[in-house]
Scaffold this motif. Structure first.
Motif, PDB file in Angstrom:
ATOM      1  N   PHE A  58       0.843  -1.199   0.647  1.00  0.00           N
ATOM      2  CA  PHE A  58       0.236  -0.216  -0.083  1.00  0.00           C
ATOM      3  C   PHE A  58       0.458   1.042  -0.192  1.00  0.00           C
ATOM      4  O   PHE A  58       0.843   2.114  -0.913  1.00  0.00           O
ATOM      5  CB  PHE A  58      -0.836   0.200   1.079  1.00  0.00           C
ATOM      6  N   ALA A  59       1.733   1.104   0.606  1.00  0.00           N
ATOM      7  CA  ALA A  59       2.733   2.398   1.759  1.00  0.00           C
ATOM      8  C   ALA A  59       3.701   2.863  -0.717  1.00  0.00           C
ATOM      9  O   ALA A  59       3.871   3.993  -0.579  1.00  0.00           O
ATOM     10  CB  ALA A  59       4.034   1.922   1.813  1.00  0.00           C
ATOM     11  N   MET A  60       3.645   1.693  -0.885  1.00  0.00           N
ATOM     12  CA  MET A  60       4.931   1.951  -2.151  1.00  0.00           C
ATOM     13  C   MET A  60       3.721   2.151  -3.210  1.00  0.00           C
ATOM     14  O   MET A  60       4.278   2.502  -4.029  1.00  0.00           O
ATOM     15  CB  MET A  60       5.523   0.684  -3.200  1.00  0.00           C
ATOM     16  N   THR A  61       2.703   1.671  -3.867  1.00  0.00           N
ATOM     17  CA  THR A  61       1.568   2.068  -3.969  1.00  0.00           C
ATOM     18  C   THR A  61       1.179   4.056  -4.033  1.00  0.00           C
ATOM     19  O   THR A  61       1.494   4.836  -4.994  1.00  0.00           O
ATOM     20  CB  THR A  61       0.803   1.682  -4.205  1.00  0.00           C
ATOM     21  N   MET A  62       1.332   4.416  -2.776  1.00  0.00           N
ATOM     22  CA  MET A  62       1.434   5.376  -2.521  1.00  0.00           C
ATOM     23  C   MET A  62       2.199   6.673  -2.782  1.00  0.00           C
ATOM     24  O   MET A  62       2.263   7.548  -3.647  1.00  0.00           O
ATOM     25  CB  MET A  62       0.356   5.921  -0.801  1.00  0.00           C
ATOM     26  N   THR A  63       3.609   6.036  -2.952  1.00  0.00           N
ATOM     27  CA  THR A  63       4.691   6.423  -3.369  1.00  0.00           C
ATOM     28  C   THR A  63       4.913   6.732  -4.592  1.00  0.00           C
ATOM     29  O   THR A  63       5.062   7.886  -5.332  1.00  0.00           O
ATOM     30  CB  THR A  63       5.953   5.860  -2.772  1.00  0.00           C
ATOM     31  N   LYS A  64       4.355   5.784  -5.225  1.00  0.00           N
ATOM     32  CA  LYS A  64       4.282   5.835  -6.695  1.00  0.00           C
ATOM     33  C   LYS A  64       3.130   6.756  -7.481  1.00  0.00           C
ATOM     34  O   LYS A  64       3.893   7.929  -8.704  1.00  0.00           O
ATOM     35  CB  LYS A  64       4.074   4.106  -7.426  1.00  0.00           C
ATOM     36  N   ASN A  65       2.756   6.906  -6.460  1.00  0.00           N
ATOM     37  CA  ASN A  65       0.875   7.926  -7.219  1.00  0.00           C
ATOM     38  C   ASN A  65       2.082   9.347  -6.696  1.00  0.00           C
ATOM     39  O   ASN A  65       1.923  10.157  -7.623  1.00  0.00           O
ATOM     40  CB  ASN A  65      -0.415   7.963  -6.685  1.00  0.00           C
ATOM     41  N   TYR A  66       2.383   9.931  -5.683  1.00  0.00           N
ATOM     42  CA  TYR A  66       2.542  10.473  -4.910  1.00  0.00           C
ATOM     43  C   TYR A  66       3.751  10.662  -6.574  1.00  0.00           C
ATOM     44  O   TYR A  66       3.056  12.787  -6.595  1.00  0.00           O
ATOM     45  CB  TYR A  66       2.981  10.614  -3.295  1.00  0.00           C
ATOM     46  N   CYS A  67       4.940  10.056  -6.466  1.00  0.00           N
ATOM     47  CA  CYS A  67       5.332  10.913  -7.542  1.00  0.00           C
ATOM     48  C   CYS A  67       5.504  11.173  -8.833  1.00  0.00           C
ATOM     49  O   CYS A  67       5.628  11.957  -9.463  1.00  0.00           O
ATOM     50  CB  CYS A  67       6.518   9.426  -7.621  1.00  0.00           C
ATOM     51  N   PHE A  68       4.501  10.054  -9.486  1.00  0.00           N
ATOM     52  CA  PHE A  68       4.077  10.061 -10.910  1.00  0.00           C
ATOM     53  C   PHE A  68       2.941  12.086 -10.813  1.00  0.00           C
ATOM     54  O   PHE A  68       3.156  12.615 -11.825  1.00  0.00           O
ATOM     55  CB  PHE A  68       3.146   9.315 -11.194  1.00  0.00           C
ATOM     56  N   ASP A  69       2.388  12.050  -9.481  1.00  0.00           N
ATOM     57  CA  ASP A  69       1.526  13.370  -9.281  1.00  0.00           C
ATOM     58  C   ASP A  69       2.608  14.490  -9.782  1.00  0.00           C
ATOM     59  O   ASP A  69       2.185  15.616  -9.932  1.00  0.00           O
ATOM     60  CB  ASP A  69       0.609  13.444  -8.382  1.00  0.00           C
ATOM     61  N   ARG A  70       3.524  14.326  -8.396  1.00  0.00           N
ATOM     62  CA  ARG A  70       4.269  15.403  -8.637  1.00  0.00           C
ATOM     63  C   ARG A  70       5.495  15.982 -10.080  1.00  0.00           C
ATOM     64  O   ARG A  70       5.557  16.743 -10.453  1.00  0.00           O
ATOM     65  CB  ARG A  70       5.779  15.296  -7.764  1.00  0.00           C
ATOM     66  N   LEU A  71       6.239  14.092 -10.704  1.00  0.00           N
ATOM     67  CA  LEU A  71       6.135  14.667 -12.487  1.00  0.00           C
ATOM     68  C   LEU A  71       5.340  15.450 -12.999  1.00  0.00           C
ATOM     69  O   LEU A  71       5.630  15.915 -14.065  1.00  0.00           O
ATOM     70  CB  LEU A  71       6.796  13.373 -12.513  1.00  0.00           C
ATOM     71  N   LYS A  72       3.928  15.137 -12.620  1.00  0.00           N
ATOM     72  CA  LYS A  72       2.521  15.377 -13.649  1.00  0.00           C
ATOM     73  C   LYS A  72       3.022  16.926 -13.075  1.00  0.00           C
ATOM     74  O   LYS A  72       1.897  17.904 -14.311  1.00  0.00           O
ATOM     75  CB  LYS A  72       1.358  15.204 -13.446  1.00  0.00           C
ATOM     76  N   SER A  73       3.359  17.014 -12.161  1.00  0.00           N
ATOM     77  CA  SER A  73       2.888  18.922 -11.727  1.00  0.00           C
ATOM     78  C   SER A  73       3.750  19.834 -12.683  1.00  0.00           C
ATOM     79  O   SER A  73       4.758  19.694 -12.956  1.00  0.00           O
ATOM     80  CB  SER A  73       2.963  19.242 -10.296  1.00  0.00           C
ATOM     81  N   LYS A  74       3.065  21.444 -12.905  1.00  0.00           N
ATOM     82  CA  LYS A  74       4.319  22.228 -13.502  1.00  0.00           C
ATOM     83  C   LYS A  74       5.453  22.348 -12.915  1.00  0.00           C
ATOM     84  O   LYS A  74       6.065  23.088 -13.240  1.00  0.00           O
ATOM     85  CB  LYS A  74       2.974  23.605 -12.925  1.00  0.00           C
ATOM     86  N   GLN A  75       5.408  22.667 -11.052  1.00  0.00           N
ATOM     87  CA  GLN A  75       6.596  22.664 -10.410  1.00  0.00           C
ATOM     88  C   GLN A  75       7.604  21.262 -10.346  1.00  0.00           C
ATOM     89  O   GLN A  75       9.150  22.008 -10.640  1.00  0.00           O
ATOM     90  CB  GLN A  75       5.881  22.319  -9.008  1.00  0.00           C
ATOM     91  N   ALA A  76       6.743  20.997 -11.165  1.00  0.00           N
ATOM     92  CA  ALA A  76       7.831  19.786 -11.619  1.00  0.00           C
ATOM     93  C   ALA A  76       8.951  19.443 -12.942  1.00  0.00           C
ATOM     94  O   ALA A  76       9.731  18.039 -13.119  1.00  0.00           O
ATOM     95  CB  ALA A  76       7.641  17.859 -11.202  1.00  0.00           C
ATOM     96  N   SER A  77       9.057  19.891 -13.593  1.00  0.00           N
ATOM     97  CA  SER A  77       8.911  20.350 -14.654  1.00  0.00           C
ATOM     98  C   SER A  77      10.188  19.881 -15.164  1.00  0.00           C
ATOM     99  O   SER A  77      10.862  19.575 -15.987  1.00  0.00           O
ATOM    100  CB  SER A  77       8.654  21.311 -15.561  1.00  0.00           C
ATOM    101  N   ASN A  78      11.504  20.360 -13.995  1.00  0.00           N
ATOM    102  CA  ASN A  78      13.097  19.553 -14.632  1.00  0.00           C
ATOM    103  C   ASN A  78      13.079  18.974 -14.040  1.00  0.00           C
ATOM    104  O   ASN A  78      14.243  18.354 -13.657  1.00  0.00           O
ATOM    105  CB  ASN A  78      13.705  21.185 -13.738  1.00  0.00           C
ATOM    106  N   LEU A  79      12.087  18.382 -13.433  1.00  0.00           N
ATOM    107  CA  LEU A  79      12.908  16.406 -12.486  1.00  0.00           C
ATOM    108  C   LEU A  79      13.030  15.380 -13.163  1.00  0.00           C
ATOM    109  O   LEU A  79      11.703  15.795 -14.909  1.00  0.00           O
ATOM    110  CB  LEU A  79      11.297  16.059 -12.237  1.00  0.00           C
ATOM    111  N   LYS A  80      13.817  14.708 -13.766  1.00  0.00           N
ATOM    112  CA  LYS A  80      13.745  13.542 -14.437  1.00  0.00           C
ATOM    113  C   LYS A  80      14.111  12.102 -13.948  1.00  0.00           C
ATOM    114  O   LYS A  80      14.571  11.830 -12.723  1.00  0.00           O
ATOM    115  CB  LYS A  80      14.834  13.698 -14.975  1.00  0.00           C
ATOM    116  N   LEU A  81      14.113  10.546 -14.387  1.00  0.00           N
ATOM    117  CA  LEU A  81      14.060   9.569 -14.015  1.00  0.00           C
ATOM    118  C   LEU A  81      15.400   8.758 -14.028  1.00  0.00           C
ATOM    119  O   LEU A  81      15.675   8.940 -15.293  1.00  0.00           O
ATOM    120  CB  LEU A  81      13.362   8.502 -14.485  1.00  0.00           C
ATOM    121  N   VAL A  82      16.360   9.107 -13.467  1.00  0.00           N
ATOM    122  CA  VAL A  82      17.440   8.233 -12.871  1.00  0.00           C
ATOM    123  C   VAL A  82      17.608   7.668 -11.784  1.00  0.00           C
ATOM    124  O   VAL A  82      17.637   7.745 -11.311  1.00  0.00           O
ATOM    125  CB  VAL A  82      18.194   9.815 -13.458  1.00  0.00           C
ATOM    126  N   HIS A  83      19.443   6.618 -12.499  1.00  0.00           N
ATOM    127  CA  HIS A  83      19.510   5.595 -10.892  1.00  0.00           C
ATOM    128  C   HIS A  83      21.049   6.036 -10.751  1.00  0.00           C
ATOM    129  O   HIS A  83      21.156   5.135 -11.827  1.00  0.00           O
ATOM    130  CB  HIS A  83      18.723   4.873 -10.819  1.00  0.00           C
TER     131      HIS A  83
END
Length: 169
Positions: A58-83
């Motif tokens: 449940f927590a991992m699903t919440m994390t994924k959804n929260y992160c996707f929401d952040r990535l979709k938000s206008k504030q996060a336009s400079n975020l990208k995926l790396v590891h």
């Protein structure tokens, strides 16, 4: 649910939550914020946690959804995926440079994958979740998770082979 019981339930997977958030949001600060936000939401809903079969999923699903929401938000336009957590010692300089180039290339190839494939690679190959756990977190069938992971790996493998064989006839 008392504070001690809550902490005993949710603290074991705090690092996993952070790593998934970091993987999706890149920024350490953003990942820390996401982790803090998740734990705040879990604390607010602590009375409902016992209703979930797997609080971690449940927590991992919440994390994924929260992160996707952040990535979709206008504030996060400079975020990208790396590891990047690869480090090796006692290797000759040329070999280290080659390995770093290969790791960087794999990161780029992962970045070019569709979002779902990126997330499944993160959860399976880095976080080492089982297929059933990933399926539950992403609301997919385990077979679909396997197929998606296979396609992602195949794409990366083909691109790596193409890159390494460039100019060889």
């Amino acid at each position: 649910m008392k504070q001690s019981e809550f902490l005993k339930t949710v603290m074991p997977f705090k690092d996993k939550v952070f790593r998934v958030a970091k993987r999706l949001l890149v920024s350490t600060e953003e990942a820390e914020d996401a982790t803090q936000e998740l734990y705040f939401k879990l604390w607010k809903n602590k009375s409902k946690l016992k209703d979930y079969k797997s609080v971690e999923a449940f927590a991992m699903t919440m994390t994924k959804n929260y992160c996707f929401d952040r990535l979709k938000s206008k504030q996060a336009s400079n975020l990208k995926l790396v590891h990047s957590n690869y480090q090796e010692k006692d290797t000759p300089l040329q070999r280290r440079v080659e390995l770093n180039d290969s790791v960087s290339l794999v990161h780029k190839l992962i970045n070019n994958l569709p979002e779902q494939q990126k997330l499944i690679i993160q959860l399976r190959d880095i976080e080492e979740y089982e297929f059933d756990e990933i399926a539950e977190q992403l609301n997919m069938q385990p077979t679909a998770v396997r197929v998606t992971l296979s396609r992602a790996r195949k794409t990366i493998r083909e691109q790596l082979t193409k890159q390494h064989n460039y100019g060889i006839s």
